[in-house]
Design a protein around this motif. Structure first.
Motif, PDB file in Angstrom:
ATOM      1  N   LEU A   4       0.821  -1.208   0.000  1.00  0.00           N
ATOM      2  CA  LEU A   4       0.000   0.000   0.000  1.00  0.00           C
ATOM      3  C   LEU A   4       0.857   1.263   0.000  1.00  0.00           C
ATOM      4  CD1 LEU A   4      -3.010   0.944   0.225  1.00  0.00           C
ATOM      5  CD2 LEU A   4      -2.671   0.965   2.700  1.00  0.00           C
ATOM      6  N   PHE A   5       2.032   1.196   0.618  1.00  0.00           N
ATOM      7  CA  PHE A   5       2.874   2.385   0.746  1.00  0.00           C
ATOM      8  C   PHE A   5       3.999   2.476  -0.281  1.00  0.00           C
ATOM      9  CE2 PHE A   5       0.545   3.546   4.368  1.00  0.00           C
ATOM     10  CZ  PHE A   5       0.932   4.820   4.750  1.00  0.00           C
ATOM     11  N   VAL A   6       4.223   1.430  -1.073  1.00  0.00           N
ATOM     12  CA  VAL A   6       5.237   1.522  -2.127  1.00  0.00           C
ATOM     13  C   VAL A   6       4.905   2.663  -3.106  1.00  0.00           C
ATOM     14  CG1 VAL A   6       6.255   0.333  -4.123  1.00  0.00           C
ATOM     15  CG2 VAL A   6       6.101  -0.842  -1.920  1.00  0.00           C
ATOM     16  N   PRO A   7       3.654   2.756  -3.596  1.00  0.00           N
ATOM     17  CA  PRO A   7       3.346   3.895  -4.479  1.00  0.00           C
ATOM     18  C   PRO A   7       3.500   5.254  -3.798  1.00  0.00           C
ATOM     19  CG  PRO A   7       1.634   2.211  -4.622  1.00  0.00           C
ATOM     20  CD  PRO A   7       2.529   1.830  -3.484  1.00  0.00           C
ATOM     21  N   VAL A   8       3.233   5.320  -2.503  1.00  0.00           N
ATOM     22  CA  VAL A   8       3.411   6.577  -1.764  1.00  0.00           C
ATOM     23  C   VAL A   8       4.880   6.989  -1.803  1.00  0.00           C
ATOM     24  CG1 VAL A   8       3.278   7.690   0.507  1.00  0.00           C
ATOM     25  CG2 VAL A   8       1.411   6.207  -0.268  1.00  0.00           C
ATOM     26  N   GLY A   9       5.768   6.054  -1.562  1.00  0.00           N
ATOM     27  CA  GLY A   9       7.197   6.357  -1.611  1.00  0.00           C
ATOM     28  C   GLY A   9       7.670   6.719  -3.005  1.00  0.00           C
ATOM     29  N   LEU A  10       7.164   6.001  -3.994  1.00  0.00           N
ATOM     30  CA  LEU A  10       7.563   6.254  -5.376  1.00  0.00           C
ATOM     31  C   LEU A  10       7.114   7.649  -5.825  1.00  0.00           C
ATOM     32  CD1 LEU A  10       7.522   3.473  -7.964  1.00  0.00           C
ATOM     33  CD2 LEU A  10       7.106   5.795  -8.673  1.00  0.00           C
ATOM     34  N   VAL A  11       5.860   7.957  -5.621  1.00  0.00           N
ATOM     35  CA  VAL A  11       5.331   9.258  -6.055  1.00  0.00           C
ATOM     36  C   VAL A  11       5.916  10.388  -5.211  1.00  0.00           C
ATOM     37  CG1 VAL A  11       3.225  10.635  -6.318  1.00  0.00           C
ATOM     38  CG2 VAL A  11       3.257   8.253  -7.061  1.00  0.00           C
ATOM     39  N   SER A  12       6.147  10.142  -3.919  1.00  0.00           N
ATOM     40  CA  SER A  12       6.776  11.167  -3.073  1.00  0.00           C
ATOM     41  C   SER A  12       8.171  11.512  -3.586  1.00  0.00           C
ATOM     42  CB  SER A  12       6.858  10.695  -1.623  1.00  0.00           C
ATOM     43  OG  SER A  12       5.574  10.547  -1.081  1.00  0.00           O
ATOM     44  N   SER A  13       8.881  10.518  -4.078  1.00  0.00           N
ATOM     45  CA  SER A  13      10.223  10.765  -4.630  1.00  0.00           C
ATOM     46  C   SER A  13      10.164  11.657  -5.860  1.00  0.00           C
ATOM     47  CB  SER A  13      10.895   9.443  -4.997  1.00  0.00           C
ATOM     48  OG  SER A  13      11.189   8.711  -3.849  1.00  0.00           O
ATOM     49  N   LEU A  14       9.119  11.495  -6.650  1.00  0.00           N
ATOM     50  CA  LEU A  14       8.957  12.343  -7.830  1.00  0.00           C
ATOM     51  C   LEU A  14       8.428  13.727  -7.455  1.00  0.00           C
ATOM     52  CD1 LEU A  14       7.438   9.607 -10.150  1.00  0.00           C
ATOM     53  CD2 LEU A  14       9.787  10.485 -10.177  1.00  0.00           C
ATOM     54  N   ALA A  15       7.607  13.774  -6.416  1.00  0.00           N
ATOM     55  CA  ALA A  15       7.051  15.050  -5.961  1.00  0.00           C
ATOM     56  C   ALA A  15       8.093  15.915  -5.264  1.00  0.00           C
ATOM     57  CB  ALA A  15       5.871  14.793  -5.023  1.00  0.00           C
ATOM     58  N   PHE A  16       9.032  15.265  -4.585  1.00  0.00           N
ATOM     59  CA  PHE A  16      10.094  15.967  -3.855  1.00  0.00           C
ATOM     60  C   PHE A  16      11.442  15.403  -4.292  1.00  0.00           C
ATOM     61  CE2 PHE A  16       6.275  15.772  -1.173  1.00  0.00           C
ATOM     62  CZ  PHE A  16       6.014  17.129  -1.037  1.00  0.00           C
ATOM     63  N   PRO A  17      11.890  15.734  -5.502  1.00  0.00           N
ATOM     64  CA  PRO A  17      13.078  15.091  -6.072  1.00  0.00           C
ATOM     65  C   PRO A  17      14.377  15.364  -5.310  1.00  0.00           C
ATOM     66  CG  PRO A  17      12.290  16.869  -7.506  1.00  0.00           C
ATOM     67  CD  PRO A  17      11.275  16.694  -6.423  1.00  0.00           C
ATOM     68  N   SER A  18      14.417  16.391  -4.497  1.00  0.00           N
ATOM     69  CA  SER A  18      15.650  16.666  -3.748  1.00  0.00           C
ATOM     70  C   SER A  18      15.736  15.863  -2.446  1.00  0.00           C
ATOM     71  CB  SER A  18      15.764  18.168  -3.445  1.00  0.00           C
ATOM     72  OG  SER A  18      14.703  18.573  -2.602  1.00  0.00           O
ATOM     73  N   TRP A  19      14.640  15.204  -2.067  1.00  0.00           N
ATOM     74  CA  TRP A  19      14.637  14.443  -0.818  1.00  0.00           C
ATOM     75  C   TRP A  19      15.339  13.099  -1.008  1.00  0.00           C
ATOM     76  CZ3 TRP A  19       9.171  14.640   1.856  1.00  0.00           C
ATOM     77  CH2 TRP A  19       8.882  15.955   2.207  1.00  0.00           C
ATOM     78  N   PRO A  20      16.254  12.749  -0.090  1.00  0.00           N
ATOM     79  CA  PRO A  20      16.851  11.413  -0.144  1.00  0.00           C
ATOM     80  C   PRO A  20      15.841  10.348   0.305  1.00  0.00           C
ATOM     81  CG  PRO A  20      17.647  12.609   1.773  1.00  0.00           C
ATOM     82  CD  PRO A  20      16.784  13.562   1.000  1.00  0.00           C
ATOM     83  N   TRP A  21      16.174   9.086   0.086  1.00  0.00           N
ATOM     84  CA  TRP A  21      15.257   7.981   0.401  1.00  0.00           C
ATOM     85  C   TRP A  21      14.835   7.989   1.860  1.00  0.00           C
ATOM     86  CZ3 TRP A  21      16.446   4.517   4.137  1.00  0.00           C
ATOM     87  CH2 TRP A  21      17.793   4.417   4.508  1.00  0.00           C
ATOM     88  N   TRP A  22      15.745   8.344   2.760  1.00  0.00           N
ATOM     89  CA  TRP A  22      15.410   8.288   4.182  1.00  0.00           C
ATOM     90  C   TRP A  22      14.394   9.371   4.567  1.00  0.00           C
ATOM     91  CZ3 TRP A  22      16.490  12.646   6.910  1.00  0.00           C
ATOM     92  CH2 TRP A  22      17.482  13.491   6.386  1.00  0.00           C
ATOM     93  N   LYS A  23      14.415  10.487   3.841  1.00  0.00           N
ATOM     94  CA  LYS A  23      13.434  11.542   4.117  1.00  0.00           C
ATOM     95  C   LYS A  23      12.052  11.107   3.612  1.00  0.00           C
ATOM     96  CE  LYS A  23      14.775  16.012   4.430  1.00  0.00           C
ATOM     97  NZ  LYS A  23      15.149  17.366   3.988  1.00  0.00           N
ATOM     98  N   ILE A  24      12.021  10.406   2.495  1.00  0.00           N
ATOM     99  CA  ILE A  24      10.764   9.848   1.991  1.00  0.00           C
ATOM    100  C   ILE A  24      10.245   8.816   2.998  1.00  0.00           C
ATOM    101  CG2 ILE A  24       9.665   8.513   0.142  1.00  0.00           C
ATOM    102  CD1 ILE A  24      10.501  11.362  -0.728  1.00  0.00           C
ATOM    103  N   GLY A  25      11.158   8.019   3.551  1.00  0.00           N
ATOM    104  CA  GLY A  25      10.765   7.062   4.588  1.00  0.00           C
ATOM    105  C   GLY A  25      10.190   7.760   5.804  1.00  0.00           C
TER     106      GLY A  25
END
Length: 148
Positions: A68-89
């Motif tokens: 359920l949260f994989v798409p949230v992480g994927l789209v969040s990465s595109l929405a906030f491209p400067s954020w590293p993976w841990w910030k998306i987490g």
């Protein structure tokens, strides 16, 4: 400028994704309640036919939370491209905390779970890492074309 326009579009997509997620989180009864009997019967059938017993309801529920949260992480990465993976987490964790707190405070038929925090956050991190890998792959394909 184009990067900003794309991230703005992905922020709209992310906001749109959070609406059905809120419905799932704040539905008065567990959303899987109508299917629990069928799922239990299916799991029993699978166990009788050789599927290991660790593949149980808890595993299926945890896997669903991750998915359920994989798409949230994927789209969040595109929405906030400067954020590293841990910030998306961390963002996924914050969303999950809001969901679990809302269930604790407002829904007597729903039960907040620390496992949900872990699985939801894991899904967001997986989505962020998948987005990073996909973007890296796209950039690698574009570089040779630019050299021509």
């Amino acid at each position: 400028m184009k990067q900003f326009e794309n991230s703005r579009l992905w922020r709209v997509v992310l906001t749109a994704m959070l609406i059905p997620l809120a419905f799932v989180a704040f539905w008065p009864s567990p959303v899987d309640q109508p299917f629990q009997g069928q799922l239990a019967a299916l799991l029993k059938f699978l166990h009788r036919h050789g599927i290991p017993t660790w593949l149980n309801y808890t595993f299926v529920e945890a896997s669903a939370n991750v998915a359920l949260f994989v798409p949230v992480g994927l789209v969040s990465s595109l929405a906030f491209p400067s954020w590293p993976w841990w910030k998306i987490g961390a963002f996924g964790f914050l969303i999950s905390c809001c969901m679990e707190l809302g269930q604790l405070l407002f829904l007597h038929n729903r039960f907040p779970s620390p496992l949900d925090l872990v699985t939801n956050t894991s899904g967001a991190v997986i989505g962020a890492l998948l987005a990073a890998a996909a973007l890296k792959q796209l950039q690698a394909r574009r570089l040779p074309a630019a050299d021509l």
